[in-house]
Every structure is written in structure tokens, then in C-alpha cells.
Design an enzyme around this catalytic site. Structure first.
Site, PDB file in Angstrom:
ATOM      1  N   CYS A   1       0.813  -1.222   0.000  1.00 34.53           N
ATOM      2  CA  CYS A   1       0.000   0.000   0.000  1.00 34.53           C
ATOM      3  C   CYS A   1       0.851   1.278   0.000  1.00 34.53           C
ATOM      4  O   CYS A   1       1.439   1.595  -1.015  1.00 34.53           O
ATOM      5  CB  CYS A   1      -1.001  -0.059   1.133  1.00 34.53           C
ATOM      6  SG  CYS A   1      -2.468   0.907   0.786  1.00 34.53           S
TER       7      CYS A   1
ATOM      8  N   ARG B   1     -12.292   6.572  -1.867  1.00 34.62           N
ATOM      9  CA  ARG B   1     -11.375   5.677  -1.187  1.00 34.62           C
ATOM     10  C   ARG B   1     -11.760   4.225  -1.496  1.00 34.62           C
ATOM     11  O   ARG B   1     -12.945   3.888  -1.497  1.00 34.62           O
ATOM     12  CB  ARG B   1     -11.459   5.947   0.319  1.00 34.62           C
ATOM     13  CG  ARG B   1     -10.240   5.523   1.045  1.00 34.62           C
ATOM     14  CD  ARG B   1     -10.092   6.105   2.419  1.00 34.62           C
ATOM     15  NE  ARG B   1      -8.898   5.489   2.991  1.00 34.62           N
ATOM     16  CZ  ARG B   1      -7.660   5.901   2.772  1.00 34.62           C
ATOM     17  NH1 ARG B   1      -7.428   6.980   2.034  1.00 34.62           N
ATOM     18  NH2 ARG B   1      -6.641   5.256   3.285  1.00 34.62           N
TER      19      ARG B   1
ATOM     20  N   HIS C   1      -3.652  -5.746   2.337  1.00 35.20           N
ATOM     21  CA  HIS C   1      -3.372  -5.935   3.765  1.00 35.20           C
ATOM     22  C   HIS C   1      -3.984  -7.281   4.148  1.00 35.20           C
ATOM     23  O   HIS C   1      -4.550  -7.977   3.317  1.00 35.20           O
ATOM     24  CB  HIS C   1      -4.031  -4.831   4.596  1.00 35.20           C
ATOM     25  CG  HIS C   1      -3.595  -3.457   4.226  1.00 35.20           C
ATOM     26  ND1 HIS C   1      -2.345  -2.971   4.489  1.00 35.20           N
ATOM     27  CD2 HIS C   1      -4.256  -2.446   3.596  1.00 35.20           C
ATOM     28  CE1 HIS C   1      -2.256  -1.713   4.064  1.00 35.20           C
ATOM     29  NE2 HIS C   1      -3.398  -1.374   3.499  1.00 35.20           N
TER      30      HIS C   1
HETATM   31  N1  GLN Z   1      -1.938   6.872   2.103  1.00 39.40           N
HETATM   32  C1  GLN Z   1      -2.104   5.995   0.988  1.00 39.40           C
HETATM   33  C2  GLN Z   1      -3.471   6.100   0.337  1.00 39.40           C
HETATM   34  O1  GLN Z   1      -4.445   6.419   0.993  1.00 39.40           O
HETATM   35  C3  GLN Z   1      -1.822   4.570   1.405  1.00 39.40           C
HETATM   36  C4  GLN Z   1      -2.821   4.019   2.384  1.00 39.40           C
HETATM   37  C5  GLN Z   1      -2.399   2.704   2.973  1.00 39.40           C
HETATM   38  O2  GLN Z   1      -1.217   2.428   3.128  1.00 39.40           O
HETATM   39  N2  GLN Z   1      -3.354   1.883   3.365  1.00 39.40           N
HETATM   40  O3  GLN Z   1      -3.599   5.832  -0.839  1.00 39.40           O
END
Ligand code: GLN
Length: 239
Positions: free
Chosen positions: A95, A128, A192
Site C-alpha cells: 500500500c 477511497r 493488507h
Molecule cells: N496513504 C495511501 C493512500 O491512501 C496509502 C494508504 C495505505 O497504506 N493503506 O492511498
């Protein structure tokens, strides 16, 4: 691996990139290596410490935008991870850690420079991406269906010098079509879970890359198979 046959695994920047439980990837790798009789030397390197150049596997996890931008700055200034990749160390990045492997990414409304260890760049998506992620892995890697959980605002665009890790069947991944990327011994993913508990075959791929072994002794994967089965069944019918 070193001449003394120790497998050195470095968990990078736990002070910045530890929001999403990805440290589990270190535990899984260390355990699976240990069960194959390898001597494992795990270590954690904070962002105010130098990155050792001589390790075998480097792990990076997810993080929020601010710490992600700081992690990129410090990794670039340090230079150790780049040198390690030049000597073909294995990198597994998740990520935020994955995004900062590319040329650039967005954090807090600003374009930030990445490490350019993978030919990709990230921008912001319309919403998101949060939820289960699954996909069919690049056949050249010989792995079963990828399963994970994603939570990111960024979208990632791959250049010609990387290959997608998987074709998305559930979720968004890079852009709704592909998920993750790999080139040489550097592999990134949005998964994840932690990713390697849900995808033990991926853990073994990283171990094979790091040790140079063609095959690894099979392990009893009853529990991870159960977890995989549960998660993949939960998303069946949502495609
Ligand atoms: N900050 C990054 C995003 O929102 C990565 C998020 C994360 O590592 N889960 O895309």
C-alpha cells in the site's frame, strides 16, 4: 543469502508505516523460513536509523499520507534500499510502501517523489477503495488467487517496465483492472490482511527469491487455507 546462511529480514520504518498490521508479514516470513530449517535474523529499522544494505528481504507496510511522505523522503536521502535492490535483495511493499516504490504519489494534496524502484506512479482516485480485494495472479509467478483487504485513496498506473501482480476480480487494486506490480525481486501490492497470512504461497515465493532455492519443503497450511477459503467465499458472487 549470506555465507553463514542467515536469512536477514528487515521491517522498514515501523515508526511511520505500521498503521495497518502489515508487520504480520515479517512474522509469517520468519516462521515459514524457520520451519524450513533456515536461521532467520529479523530486525526493525526506524526512520531515524540507516537502512542496512546487506539484508535479504526488506518489508514495507501501509501508512497514512503524512508518514508515507516522510518515509519516502527519508528512504531517498538514505539510499540504502536502492543499493540493496541493486544487489537483488527482495522487497515486499504494501500500500503506502508500494506507492512510494514508484516515481511519485499523492499525499495531503501534494505530489511527492518516490524511490523509482518500480516503474509506476500513483495519483488520487475518485473515492477511497476500502474492502476485500481479490485477483488472479500473473501466471509467471505460479500462485493461487490473491486475497487481501484494501484501504487506500491512491490509484496506481503501471509503466512498461513492471508487470501487474494480478488481474482484479474483486475490489479496486491499482485502478479496478490490475492489482500490485512486480519487477525482478521487487513486488508491491495493495493487499493488507496481512497479505502473507492470507497468501502463504506468496510468502514462499519471496523466500525462494531470497534463498535462490527452486523449491521449499511444503508446510501444513490448514489454518491459512481455512482463512483463504473464508475470505474468498465471502466475496464470491460480488464480481
Ligand atoms: N496513504 C495511501 C493512500 O491512501 C496509502 C494508504 C495505505 O497504506 N493503506 O492511498
Amino acid at each position: 543469502m549470506s555465507t553463514e546462511s542467515r536469512l536477514r529480514i528487515v521491517w522498514l520504518y515501523p515508526d511511520l508505516l505500521s498503521t495497518y498490521g502489515d508487520r504480520g508479514n515479517l512474522l509469517i516470513l520468519a516462521r515459514r523460513a524457520h520451519l524450513r530449517g533456515l536461521t532467520v535474523e529479523p530486525s526493525e529499522v526506524r526512520s531515524d536509523q540507516p537502512v542496512p544494505v546487506e539484508a535479504d528481504i526488506y518489508l514495507l507496510g501501509g501508512g497514512e499520507d503524512g508518514p508515507q511522505a516522510l518515509a519516502a523522503q527519508r528512504l531517498i536521502a538514505d539510499g540504502g534500499l536502492r543499493k540493496a535492490v541493486e544487489r537483488r535483495a527482495v522487497v515486499f511493499a504494501v500500500c503506502a510502501g508500494y506507492q512510494l516504490m514508484g516515481a511519485s504519489f499523492f499525499a495531503k494534496g501534494q505530489r511527492c517523489t518516490g524511490l523509482e524502484l518500480l516503474d509506476l506512479s500513483s495519483d488520487r482516485g475518485p473515492s477511497r477503495a476500502v474492502g476485500e480485494l481479490a485477483g488472479e495472479v500473473d501466471p509467471d509467478l505460479g500462485l493461487p488467487t490473491l486475497t487481501g483487504f484494501e484501504n487506500h485513496g491512491g490509484r496506481t498506473h503501471l509503466g512498461p517496465d513492471v508487470r501487474p501482480l494480478a488481474r482484479v476480480s474483486v475490489g479496486v487494486g491499482n485502478d479496478g483492472q490490475t492489482e500490485g506490480a512486480w519487477s525482478g525481486t521487487v513486488l508491491g501490492t495493495y493487499s493488507h490482511g496481512p497479505a502473507l497470512s492470507r497468501n502463504p504461497a506468496l510468502a514462499d515465493l519471496l523466500l525462494r527469491w531470497a534463498t535462490g532455492r527452486q523449491t521449499l519443503e511444503p508446510l501444513d497450511d490448514t489454518w491459512s487455507d481455512r482463512l483463504r477459503g473464508e475470505r474468498l467465499t465471502a466475496v464470491k458472487g460480488t464480481t
